[in-house]
Design a protein around this motif. Structure first.
Motif, PDB file in Angstrom:
ATOM      1  N   ALA A 114      11.162  -8.011  10.522  1.00  0.00           N
ATOM      2  CA  ALA A 114      10.089  -8.606  10.626  1.00  0.00           C
ATOM      3  C   ALA A 114       9.628  -8.516  12.200  1.00  0.00           C
ATOM      4  O   ALA A 114       8.604  -8.411  12.812  1.00  0.00           O
ATOM      5  CB  ALA A 114      10.018  -9.939   9.984  1.00  0.00           C
ATOM      6  N   THR A 115      10.857  -8.860  12.856  1.00  0.00           N
ATOM      7  CA  THR A 115      10.776  -8.765  14.617  1.00  0.00           C
ATOM      8  C   THR A 115      10.183  -7.337  14.855  1.00  0.00           C
ATOM      9  O   THR A 115       9.645  -7.263  15.887  1.00  0.00           O
ATOM     10  CB  THR A 115      12.056  -9.229  15.060  1.00  0.00           C
ATOM     11  OG1 THR A 115      12.417 -10.449  14.481  1.00  0.00           O
ATOM     12  CG2 THR A 115      12.008  -9.439  16.609  1.00  0.00           C
ATOM     13  N   ARG A 116      11.021  -6.477  14.468  1.00  0.00           N
ATOM     14  CA  ARG A 116      10.542  -5.119  14.873  1.00  0.00           C
ATOM     15  C   ARG A 116       9.164  -4.812  14.554  1.00  0.00           C
ATOM     16  O   ARG A 116       8.485  -4.202  15.171  1.00  0.00           O
ATOM     17  CB  ARG A 116      11.548  -4.228  14.147  1.00  0.00           C
ATOM     18  CG  ARG A 116      12.972  -4.081  14.523  1.00  0.00           C
ATOM     19  CD  ARG A 116      13.833  -3.186  14.151  1.00  0.00           C
ATOM     20  NE  ARG A 116      15.463  -3.194  14.151  1.00  0.00           N
ATOM     21  CZ  ARG A 116      15.938  -3.598  13.305  1.00  0.00           C
ATOM     22  NH1 ARG A 116      15.575  -3.470  12.036  1.00  0.00           N
ATOM     23  NH2 ARG A 116      17.409  -3.615  13.464  1.00  0.00           N
ATOM     24  N   PHE A 117       8.797  -5.107  13.159  1.00  0.00           N
ATOM     25  CA  PHE A 117       7.395  -4.933  12.834  1.00  0.00           C
ATOM     26  C   PHE A 117       6.381  -5.416  13.868  1.00  0.00           C
ATOM     27  O   PHE A 117       5.390  -4.837  14.181  1.00  0.00           O
ATOM     28  CB  PHE A 117       7.156  -5.633  11.382  1.00  0.00           C
ATOM     29  CG  PHE A 117       5.754  -5.589  10.811  1.00  0.00           C
ATOM     30  CD1 PHE A 117       5.252  -4.328  10.141  1.00  0.00           C
ATOM     31  CD2 PHE A 117       5.098  -6.532  10.932  1.00  0.00           C
ATOM     32  CE1 PHE A 117       4.078  -4.335   9.841  1.00  0.00           C
ATOM     33  CE2 PHE A 117       3.679  -6.670  10.431  1.00  0.00           C
ATOM     34  CZ  PHE A 117       3.307  -5.549   9.804  1.00  0.00           C
ATOM     35  N   PHE A 118       6.638  -6.743  14.249  1.00  0.00           N
ATOM     36  CA  PHE A 118       5.686  -7.630  15.310  1.00  0.00           C
ATOM     37  C   PHE A 118       5.685  -6.907  16.572  1.00  0.00           C
ATOM     38  O   PHE A 118       4.777  -6.722  17.243  1.00  0.00           O
ATOM     39  CB  PHE A 118       6.247  -8.962  15.276  1.00  0.00           C
ATOM     40  CG  PHE A 118       6.003  -9.680  13.984  1.00  0.00           C
ATOM     41  CD1 PHE A 118       4.975  -9.622  13.414  1.00  0.00           C
ATOM     42  CD2 PHE A 118       6.851 -11.017  13.772  1.00  0.00           C
ATOM     43  CE1 PHE A 118       4.728 -10.325  12.039  1.00  0.00           C
ATOM     44  CE2 PHE A 118       6.811 -11.684  12.471  1.00  0.00           C
ATOM     45  CZ  PHE A 118       5.684 -11.273  11.712  1.00  0.00           C
ATOM     46  N   HIS A 160       5.180  -4.271   4.210  1.00  0.00           N
ATOM     47  CA  HIS A 160       6.147  -3.582   4.956  1.00  0.00           C
ATOM     48  C   HIS A 160       7.578  -3.878   4.698  1.00  0.00           C
ATOM     49  O   HIS A 160       8.347  -3.181   4.560  1.00  0.00           O
ATOM     50  CB  HIS A 160       6.018  -4.004   6.410  1.00  0.00           C
ATOM     51  CG  HIS A 160       6.978  -3.328   7.344  1.00  0.00           C
ATOM     52  ND1 HIS A 160       7.027  -2.118   7.834  1.00  0.00           N
ATOM     53  CD2 HIS A 160       8.039  -3.965   7.751  1.00  0.00           C
ATOM     54  CE1 HIS A 160       8.012  -1.733   8.462  1.00  0.00           C
ATOM     55  NE2 HIS A 160       8.636  -2.840   8.870  1.00  0.00           N
ATOM     56  N   LEU A 161       7.730  -5.277   4.482  1.00  0.00           N
ATOM     57  CA  LEU A 161       9.202  -5.591   3.971  1.00  0.00           C
ATOM     58  C   LEU A 161       9.510  -5.167   2.525  1.00  0.00           C
ATOM     59  O   LEU A 161      10.748  -5.024   2.413  1.00  0.00           O
ATOM     60  CB  LEU A 161       9.323  -7.251   4.222  1.00  0.00           C
ATOM     61  CG  LEU A 161       9.114  -7.634   5.710  1.00  0.00           C
ATOM     62  CD1 LEU A 161       9.207  -9.298   5.944  1.00  0.00           C
ATOM     63  CD2 LEU A 161      10.248  -6.972   6.472  1.00  0.00           C
ATOM     64  N   ASN A 162       8.485  -5.257   1.626  1.00  0.00           N
ATOM     65  CA  ASN A 162       8.751  -4.786   0.480  1.00  0.00           C
ATOM     66  C   ASN A 162       9.224  -3.468   0.417  1.00  0.00           C
ATOM     67  O   ASN A 162      10.174  -2.950  -0.407  1.00  0.00           O
ATOM     68  CB  ASN A 162       7.554  -4.986  -0.504  1.00  0.00           C
ATOM     69  CG  ASN A 162       7.259  -6.399  -0.900  1.00  0.00           C
ATOM     70  OD1 ASN A 162       5.912  -6.810  -1.127  1.00  0.00           O
ATOM     71  ND2 ASN A 162       8.399  -7.172  -0.813  1.00  0.00           N
ATOM     72  N   LYS A 163       8.746  -2.406   1.139  1.00  0.00           N
ATOM     73  CA  LYS A 163       8.826  -1.428   1.485  1.00  0.00           C
ATOM     74  C   LYS A 163      10.390  -0.804   1.679  1.00  0.00           C
ATOM     75  O   LYS A 163      11.110   0.006   1.438  1.00  0.00           O
ATOM     76  CB  LYS A 163       8.036  -0.005   2.185  1.00  0.00           C
ATOM     77  CG  LYS A 163       6.642  -0.092   1.644  1.00  0.00           C
ATOM     78  CD  LYS A 163       5.711   0.424   2.599  1.00  0.00           C
ATOM     79  CE  LYS A 163       4.128   0.764   1.994  1.00  0.00           C
ATOM     80  NZ  LYS A 163       3.203   1.120   2.912  1.00  0.00           N
TER      81      LYS A 163
END
Length: 572
Positions: A114-118, A160-163
């Motif tokens: 999640a950190t990378r996504f943000f 995103h995390l589901n993927k």
């Protein structure tokens, strides 16, 4: 298993391996030497003994082993130091249930993703990025603090995390998603927010604090992660992982209000800044900070909420012996505003910080119209804080401060304090929760050693460092004079005292010629013998006076004879 783990770690790591990343060490005889990581010294006084696996810092009078060092540098307890060093040494700590460990590992993984996504979303969103940059946060700081952006969408992070293979239950447990109404999918907790990762003391992301991007919204300014198996807001301080060394260096913690305040304070050079995350300052927070320094400066907003936060901090800090000060920031500004305007302004504000008692007195005076009301409010609102201060000297100092501020005598203040203490005692006896905690200052033991003790300690430690033949010679003479073995004497010394003296004598032996060392300890043995004889004579004289006062002539004669014998030994 802890004992086995400790030994395994010590077998795989040397103390030099552990300390070298923090301190530049140089050879100093059989030891290593460098500048203290605990103080801003210019002349190196920090010694490491690879042979004994110990260190000692003369500038701060503290020492220990690799675990003690990591505890102080990383601001963790023994278990935390054990975990850090076990990871470094590749030692598996067998304690946690494998299922729980797997669960925690999964939570760490999903939060890291999640950190990378943000982070990526901030880089790709010009509006969000410009917002952060406009607040004078540099790109370097953005990267260092891993600041990100949560898109203004209901399920972008979830999808995103589901993927990436993370199921919804994991997202919910990690505090990244919320359950929706029946029949609907979970949705993201954070939407259209600048994201600040909250990290544990070792730097792993465990939660988030999100600041709203839009101004024209009814949403709360900040939203923090809910409590999870990884995140307890009462025990975590934002920025603590990056502030540990700064707190050591400056010897105080700077507590500010928001995430931008922390980030910009660090950017301006105040690497000791931290903030609470969605809660008031707690005892757990103070325990973390006290491992590094006993001094705290609060730099909070000067509004009602900020003053209330100062009072809550005083409630929990003063009773722990913390030196709590408040840096007053005027004009509705916060530390981030000062840094943006001119970093020197923050430095000046901190330099003018006053003790919390003085700060609250000043605030009370500004809020009160007449002198009598001011006195009564000071009695009701300020004096209870004095009761919680352990040190009688400190308490008396602030009794004088309050007396001077409100225009009364210090005796009147002391009487009021006594009354409050009595009320607290009565409430305790009735079993009620007292509004004022009465604490008794523990008796302080004197720490000044006599010359005799210092000599004995010196010789006992020196004996353990000498070549075997010379060691036996010194030990035999030490027993003959003092009746005490060197080993027995060393066990009576505190670890800090033993460590300090050992490092001092190791350096002495490395630099001095053996002949002079021999002359030194022989001279000190003579001095020790004379000191012991003088002490015995003093005791006999005291006993003689007592015998004479009691009219016991026989006992007096024995003491006189003993004094004569000791005197003859003294002058022989």
């Amino acid at each position: 298993m802890t004992g086995d783990s400790v030994q395994q770690i010590k077998d795989r790591l040397s103390i030099v391996d552990v300390i070298a990343p923090y301190v530049e060490l140089h050879k100093a005889g059989k030891n290593m030497k460098g500048k203290s990581p605990f103080t801003a010294e210019k002349t190196p006084s920090f010694y490491v003994s690879p042979e004994r696996g110990m260190y000692y810092c003369f500038s701060s009078s503290q020492g220990g082993d690799m675990f003690t060092f990591v505890q102080k540098m990383e601001g963790v307890d023994f278990k935390g130091a054990l975990k850090i060093l076990a990871d470094r040494a590749g030692v598996e700590l067998v304690a946690e249930d494998p299922k729980k460990r797997d669960q925690r590992d999964t939570l760490y993984s999903v939060i890291e993703e999640a950190t990378r996504f943000f982070e990526k979303n901030l880089a790709d969103n010009n509006v969000a990025l410009d917002y952060v940059l406009d607040r004078t946060v540099t790109k370097e700081t953005i990267g260092k603090w891993r600041i990100g952006y949560a898109p203004d969408e209901w399920r972008s992070l979830k999808e995103h995390l589901n993927k990436k293979g993370f199921v919804d239950d994991v997202l919910i447990e990690a505090g990244l998603a919320k359950r929706a109404d029946a029949g609907k999918q979970p949705y993201d907790v954070f939407r259209d927010r600048i994201m600040f990762p909250i990290m544990d003391p070792s730097g792993r992301v465990i939660a988030f604090s999100g600041r709203i991007l839009k101004k024209d919204t009814d949403s709360p300014k900040y939203v923090n992660s809910p409590e999870t198996p990884l995140f307890n807001k009462s025990e975590v301080l934002f920025g603590y992982d990056k502030a540990k060394h700064g707190i050591h260096k400056f010897d105080f913690s700077l507590i500010v209000e928001g995430q931008f305040d922390v980030v910009l304070s660090h950017q301006a050079g105040y690497h000791n800044a931290v903030a609470v995350s969605g809660t008031a300052l707690t005892i757990h927070h103070l325990s973390l900070l006290q491992r590094l320094s006993n001094r705290i400066v609060l730099a909070l907003d000067s509004d009602k909420a900020g003053i209330a936060a100062v009072k809550r901090a005083a409630d929990v800090a003063l009773g722990r012996g913390i030196d709590l000060k408040v840096a007053r920031i005027e004009g509705g500004k916060d530390p981030a505003d000062l840094v943006r305007e001119d970093p020197k302004l923050l430095r000046q504000s901190i330099g003018r910080a006053t003790h919390v008692i003085e700060f609250l007195l000043n605030i009370l005076k500004e809020e009160t119209k007449d002198a009598r009301t001011y006195k009564m409010k000071a009695r009701d609102e300020i004096l209870p804080y004095l009761i919680s201060i352990d040190s009688h000297i400190e308490r008396d100092h602030f009794a004088n401060t309050v007396a001077e501020a409100v225009g009364t005598t210090v005796d009147a203040i002391r009487l009021e304090l006594a009354r409050l203490e009595e009320l607290a005692r009565q409430k305790n006896e009735r079993g009620n929760s007292p509004s004022v905690i009465n604490k008794t200052e523990p008796l302080q033991k004197a720490t000044n050693e006599s010359r005799l003790n210092k000599l004995t300690n010196y010789l006992a430690v020196l004996a353990g460092l000498l070549p075997i033949e010379e060691r036996h010679m010194l030990e035999e003479r030490l027993i003959a004079i003092s009746g005490e073995t060197a080993d027995a004497r060393r066990t009576l010394m505190s670890p800090e005292e033993l460590s300090a003296l050992t490092f001092t004598l190791e350096q002495y032996l490395a630099e001095e010629k053996p002949r002079y060392v021999r002359e030194d300890w022989e001279g000190k043995l003579i001095e020790l013998n004379l000191s012991i004889l003088k002490e015995k004579i003093a005791k006999e004289r005291s006993s003689l006076l007592e015998a004479e006062a009691n009219g016991d002539e026989a006992a007096a004669s024995l003491h006189i004879a003993q004094i004569d014998t000791l005197r003859s030994q003294l002058h022989s």
